[in-house]
Each structure stands twice: as C-alpha cells, then as structure tokens.
Write a protein that holds these residues in place. Structure first.
Motif, short mmCIF file in Angstrom:
data_model
loop_
_atom_site.label_atom_id
_atom_site.label_comp_id
_atom_site.label_asym_id
_atom_site.label_seq_id
_atom_site.Cartn_x
_atom_site.Cartn_y
_atom_site.Cartn_z
N ASN A 1 0.78 -1.25 0.00
CA ASN A 1 0.00 0.00 0.00
C ASN A 1 0.81 1.30 0.00
O ASN A 1 0.53 2.19 0.80
CB ASN A 1 -0.96 0.01 1.20
N PRO A 2 1.80 1.43 -0.90
CA PRO A 2 2.44 2.74 -0.96
C PRO A 2 1.44 3.77 -1.48
O PRO A 2 0.72 3.50 -2.46
CB PRO A 2 3.59 2.53 -1.95
N THR A 3 1.34 4.92 -0.81
CA THR A 3 0.35 5.93 -1.20
C THR A 3 0.97 7.31 -1.11
O THR A 3 1.50 7.65 -0.06
CB THR A 3 -0.86 5.86 -0.24
N PRO A 4 0.95 8.10 -2.18
CA PRO A 4 0.48 7.81 -3.53
C PRO A 4 1.55 7.06 -4.32
O PRO A 4 2.68 6.92 -3.86
CB PRO A 4 0.26 9.21 -4.11
N THR A 5 1.20 6.61 -5.52
CA THR A 5 2.16 5.91 -6.38
C THR A 5 2.54 6.77 -7.59
O THR A 5 3.21 6.29 -8.49
CB THR A 5 1.59 4.57 -6.88
N LYS A 6 2.08 8.03 -7.59
CA LYS A 6 2.42 8.97 -8.66
C LYS A 6 2.73 10.31 -8.03
O LYS A 6 2.11 10.68 -7.03
CB LYS A 6 1.27 9.12 -9.65
N GLY A 7 3.69 11.02 -8.62
CA GLY A 7 4.03 12.34 -8.09
C GLY A 7 4.81 13.15 -9.09
O GLY A 7 5.14 12.70 -10.18
N SER A 8 5.14 14.35 -8.70
CA SER A 8 5.79 15.34 -9.54
C SER A 8 7.30 15.10 -9.67
O SER A 8 7.95 14.68 -8.72
CB SER A 8 5.55 16.71 -8.93
N THR A 9 7.84 15.40 -10.85
CA THR A 9 9.29 15.30 -11.06
C THR A 9 10.05 16.33 -10.24
O THR A 9 11.25 16.20 -10.05
CB THR A 9 9.66 15.46 -12.55
N SER A 10 9.35 17.35 -9.74
CA SER A 10 10.03 18.35 -8.90
C SER A 10 10.32 17.81 -7.50
O SER A 10 11.06 18.43 -6.74
CB SER A 10 9.20 19.63 -8.81
N GLY A 11 9.76 16.64 -7.16
CA GLY A 11 10.04 16.00 -5.88
C GLY A 11 9.28 16.62 -4.73
O GLY A 11 8.47 17.52 -4.89
#
Length: 173
Positions: free
Chosen positions: A41-51
C-alpha cells in the motif's frame, strides 16, 4: 552479541527491551528463520518530477530501530534506452508496531520523493537496510509526472451551436 551469535543475527529489537547487561543466547536468531521484507500500500504511487511528495508505506519485516537504518533509492533508468539514474532519499518518519523483533516486525514509514529529470517517468523504489550479516529490501513502483508550467491555453476551440437563441442577436464567436 556478534561473538555470542556467530553467523546468527542478534535480535536487537528485543535486546533493547531487556534491562539485563548480560548477552543471552535466546536473542540469537538463525538467518534461515528471518522472513523477507515486504512493502504494501504505498500511497500515492504517482508524483511530480520536482520531488517533495510524501509517500506513506506500510511494511513488514524491516527490523529498523530508526530512520537512519533505512536507505531509499528511486531508480528511473529506462530499460530500453539506459537513460535515467538512481536518486537516493531518506525516510522522514518511521513507526514500528509494538512487539517487533527481527523475525516479525511491521509498521509504516513516510519518505519524500527526490527531484528527478523531467523525463523520468516510471521508477522502481527500493527500501533497504542491513543488520549485521543480513540484508533486507523490498520494492514498489512509482511514476513521476512532469510539472506543467505557464498559463492554460486552448489550442483551438469550436463551440456549437453558434447561436444560442435563433431569434435573438446573441452569437458565440
């Protein structure tokens, strides 16, 4: 404990709870009884390239005593082109459930995503640690999405109908 346990691993999560100053053989754990580390359950699994995105991970069998015991790596290397890289980051917080030992531990941790190349895309995240002769690691997938900047613009819009009321003189241009 290194001398007492030999090739076994000292269950230091239980040793710290024992006020006795003596080494005890019951805290020596044979390596073949240690379960593999898992992540769920890693949350979220999407994010910004800016970190900077906080990712919460539920885990089992990472017998860490503190955040400095854990290493987190985001591998963005493209399997086809070979481009990308490995970005290291740390754990922001760690919560281990009561009764943890080397053979059975669970809890949650929060990590922050590192800033990556804007074309990074898919990434394999590896959380790892080493305790004496034993290594623990588990992975999950994370997708980096590029940051969109600038004003919103419509490429070309066509609106139908062009007349709202046929008998009036209101038109949409």
């Amino acid at each position: 404990y290194a001398e007492l346990c030999g090739s076994s691993l000292a269950d230091y999560l239980q040793v710290v709870l024992d006020p006795s100053p003596q080494c005890k053989v019951q805290y020596c754990i044979p390596q073949d009884t240690i379960l593999p580390a898992t992540i769920s359950n890693p949350t979220p699994t999407k994010g910004s390239t800016s970190g900077g995105d906080a990712v919460t991970i539920t885990f089992a069998n990472f017998p860490a005593q503190g955040i400095s015991d854990l290493l987190v790596e985001f591998d963005t290397t493209n399997a086809i082109t070979g481009q990308g890289g490995v970005y290291k980051t740390g754990v922001v917080s760690l919560s281990i459930n009561a009764g943890a030992s080397v053979t059975s531990s669970s809890g949650s941790m929060v990590i922050r995503t590192p800033p990556v190349n804007p074309s990074a895309g898919a990434s394999t995240v590896t959380v790892s640690m080493r305790s004496g002769p034993v290594s623990f690691s588990a992975t999950f997938d994370f997708e980096f999405r590029p940051v969109i900047t600038g004003p919103a613009r419509l490429a070309q819009a066509t609106v139908f109908p062009t007349t709202i009321f046929p008998s009036s003189s209101i038109f949409v241009a």
